[in-house]
Design an enzyme around this catalytic site. Structure first.
Site, PDB file in Angstrom:
ATOM      1  N   LYS A   1      21.225 -54.898  79.288  1.00  0.00           N
ATOM      2  CA  LYS A   1      20.032 -54.549  78.520  1.00  0.00           C
ATOM      3  C   LYS A   1      19.927 -55.402  77.258  1.00  0.00           C
ATOM      4  CE  LYS A   1      20.073 -50.842  75.631  1.00  0.00           C
ATOM      5  NZ  LYS A   1      19.631 -51.231  74.283  1.00  0.00           N
ATOM      6  N   ASN A   2      21.030 -55.492  76.512  1.00  0.00           N
ATOM      7  CA  ASN A   2      20.963 -56.166  75.213  1.00  0.00           C
ATOM      8  C   ASN A   2      20.864 -57.682  75.314  1.00  0.00           C
ATOM      9  OD1 ASN A   2      20.994 -53.714  74.032  1.00  0.00           O
ATOM     10  ND2 ASN A   2      23.049 -53.865  73.136  1.00  0.00           N
TER      11      ASN A   2
ATOM     12  N   ARG B   1      18.420 -47.790  60.028  1.00  0.00           N
ATOM     13  CA  ARG B   1      18.300 -49.072  60.727  1.00  0.00           C
ATOM     14  C   ARG B   1      17.166 -49.946  60.185  1.00  0.00           C
ATOM     15  NH1 ARG B   1      19.520 -48.308  67.072  1.00  0.00           N
ATOM     16  NH2 ARG B   1      20.320 -50.391  66.871  1.00  0.00           N
TER      17      ARG B   1
ATOM     18  N   ASP C   1      28.750 -49.208  70.467  1.00  0.00           N
ATOM     19  CA  ASP C   1      28.075 -48.643  71.643  1.00  0.00           C
ATOM     20  C   ASP C   1      29.035 -47.922  72.599  1.00  0.00           C
ATOM     21  OD1 ASP C   1      25.628 -49.412  70.729  1.00  0.00           O
ATOM     22  OD2 ASP C   1      25.386 -51.136  72.051  1.00  0.00           O
TER      23      ASP C   1
ATOM     24  N   CYS D   1      15.389 -43.742  63.193  1.00  0.00           N
ATOM     25  CA  CYS D   1      15.778 -43.355  64.543  1.00  0.00           C
ATOM     26  C   CYS D   1      16.998 -42.462  64.455  1.00  0.00           C
ATOM     27  CB  CYS D   1      16.027 -44.568  65.435  1.00  0.00           C
ATOM     28  SG  CYS D   1      17.645 -45.250  65.274  1.00  0.00           S
TER      29      CYS D   1
ATOM     30  N   ARG E   1      16.979 -45.234  79.092  1.00  0.00           N
ATOM     31  CA  ARG E   1      16.708 -46.439  78.307  1.00  0.00           C
ATOM     32  C   ARG E   1      17.792 -47.490  78.562  1.00  0.00           C
ATOM     33  NH1 ARG E   1      17.027 -45.438  72.513  1.00  0.00           N
ATOM     34  NH2 ARG E   1      17.027 -47.676  72.707  1.00  0.00           N
TER      35      ARG E   1
END
Ligand code: UD1
Length: 420
Positions: A22-23, A122, A306, A117, A399
């Site tokens: 994803k990243n 952030r 993460d 968030c 997500r």
């Protein structure tokens, strides 16, 4: 709203193929704004965040085709506007990745401010500072970042006082078409930054220093169409390896990139897992009790934030006391309250969680997913909890994890998704 219902207590064994990262997919998709013609991408993961980035580009007039295997062709030559709208940006902060490429290619960009968030405020100040250093005029008004560079961007020296992954990526994408040389100091060294650099170099960019703290970019006039395969997702792989360390059993993950996972594999070994690497496959076997492991998150190559939530879950069922320190994000412990509801013995003091682990300590409870990685930690807890765990607001997990219940069920888990 979808929920996951997990029946705990099953050992897991089998093999999985890692999905695309994803990243990496997000910045690489944004980089399509830089070139004249088509960018063809393979190994794109089927995830909500990826769809959001595709929507952001689509809403600017990009031409996108996607086949059933998630091979994607994207052509941004006939863009109709350079605006990333609030309705999309608010659902995914990484939308800010279009700022650098839009400024570089079109000399203007309007990107909604992402707002707060679940894992802290952030801010985007580092992104804006980079664009200003490269010569853009940047203002924030009406909830939007409005940036322009009428005479184009100019190479410069950028020093990050805090290491930022998407900040580094935005700076690189802005600098590739700038006039002259840009040197980025204290750059993020995450493998996903390297993946973006590799893709840009394939397009004809001149970027050196991949994987180091100093990246040098020699601006070029234009970039050319190319094809690129997105790297495997190291956080997804690490999450499944942690799951099997908790449940016991064995797992092989194919198509992974083991060398990007050193810090996590070391901790899993310390927890008692036996790990073997063969080219792009990681084999993990776990039997016996779990040893508690102390963690402190830090930028790559150290332990990734993460994976922090998943390791708190692991430590709750380990044999003794451990500490987990979060140094990257404020307020990234939302999962802790939920794990306590499931019987976890965890106390929080500032940015440190102290866990008194015990085998069999987790039991079923209705819990709520609060962000992407927090959701993953609750799924792992559910796999070892006594009884049936119901996880609400599971859209967070979609997500970042492709077909998580299908993948875990193929290993022997019993997870059901219920809609409504
Ligand atoms: C990326 C990853 C995310 C991961 C994080 C840290 C993507 C799409 N997301 O997020 O999964 O958890 O790296 O590895 O790649 N900061 C500022 N000002 C800024 C930008 C960041 O102060 O303008 C701070 C943040 O609040 C945080 C730290 O810098 O404390 C690092 O954040 P950053 O690396 O920028 O995270 P992201 O790139 O958003």
């Amino acid at each position: 709203m979808d929920k996951l219902i997990i029946e705990g207590g099953h050992q897991l064994s089998g093999s999985l193929k890692a999905s695309g990262a994803k990243n990496s997919a997000l910045p690489v998709l944004a980089s399509s704004l830089l070139l004249e013609g088509k960018l063809t991408l393979s190994n794109i993961p089927h995830l909500k965040d990826v769809t959001t980035m595709i929507e952001v580009l689509g809403s600017m007039g990009a031409n996108i085709t996607l086949d059933e295997e998630m091979n994607l062709e994207i052509d941004t030559s006939n863009l109709t506007n350079q605006i990333a709208r609030y309705e999309l940006v608010k659902t995914m902060r990484a939308s800010v990745l279009v700022l650098g490429p839009l400024l570089a290619k079109f000399g203007k960009a309007e990107v909604a401010l992402p707002g707060g968030c679940a894992i802290g405020s952030r801010p985007v100040n580092l992104h804006l500072d980079c664009m200003k250093k490269l010569g853009a005029e940047v203002v924030t008004e009406g909830g939007y970042i409005k940036a322009k560079a009428d005479k184009g961007l100019k190479g410069t020296e950028i020093l990050f006082d805090t290491i930022s992954v998407t900040g580094t990526e935005n700076a690189i994408m802005a600098a590739v078409l700038a006039e002259g040389t840009t040197i980025i100091k204290n750059a993020a060294r995450e493998p996903e930054v390297n993946d973006l650099i590799n893709c840009l170099n394939e397009m004809g960019a001149q970027i050196d220093g991949e994987g180091s703290k100093e990246i040098t970019i020699q601006g070029v006039k234009e970039l050319k169409p190319t094809s690129y395969e997105i790297m495997p997702d190291r956080i997804e792989t690490a999450t499944y390896l942690t799951a099997v360390t908790m449940t016991g059993g064995d797992i092989s993950i194919k198509n992974s990139m083991p060398k990007t996972l050193d810090s996590v594999l070391d901790k899993l070994k310390a927890a008692g897992a036996k790990i073997k690497i063969e080219k792009d496959s990681i084999h993990l076997k776990m039997d016996g009790s779990i040893k508690p492991v102390d963690i402190s998150t830090a930028p790559y190559p150290l332990f990734p934030t993460d994976m922090q939530a998943q390791f708190i879950s692991l430590n709750t069922v380990a044999d003794g006391r451990s500490s987990v320190v979060e140094t990257i994000f404020e307020n990234r412990f939302m999962h802790v309250q939920e794990l306590i509801r499931m019987g976890g013995n965890i106390s929080l003091s500032g940015n440190t969680a102290i866990i008194k682990g015990k085998k069999g300590s987790l039991h079923s409870a209705p819990v709520m997913a609060t962000d992407l990685r927090a959701s993953a930690s609750l799924v792992l807890a559910g796999l070892v909890a006594r009884g049936e765990t119901k996880i609400d607001r599971i859209y967070h997990i979609d997500r970042g994890y492709e077909r998580i219940e299908e993948k875990l069920n193929s290993l022997g888990a019993n997870i059901e998704r219920v809609t409504g």
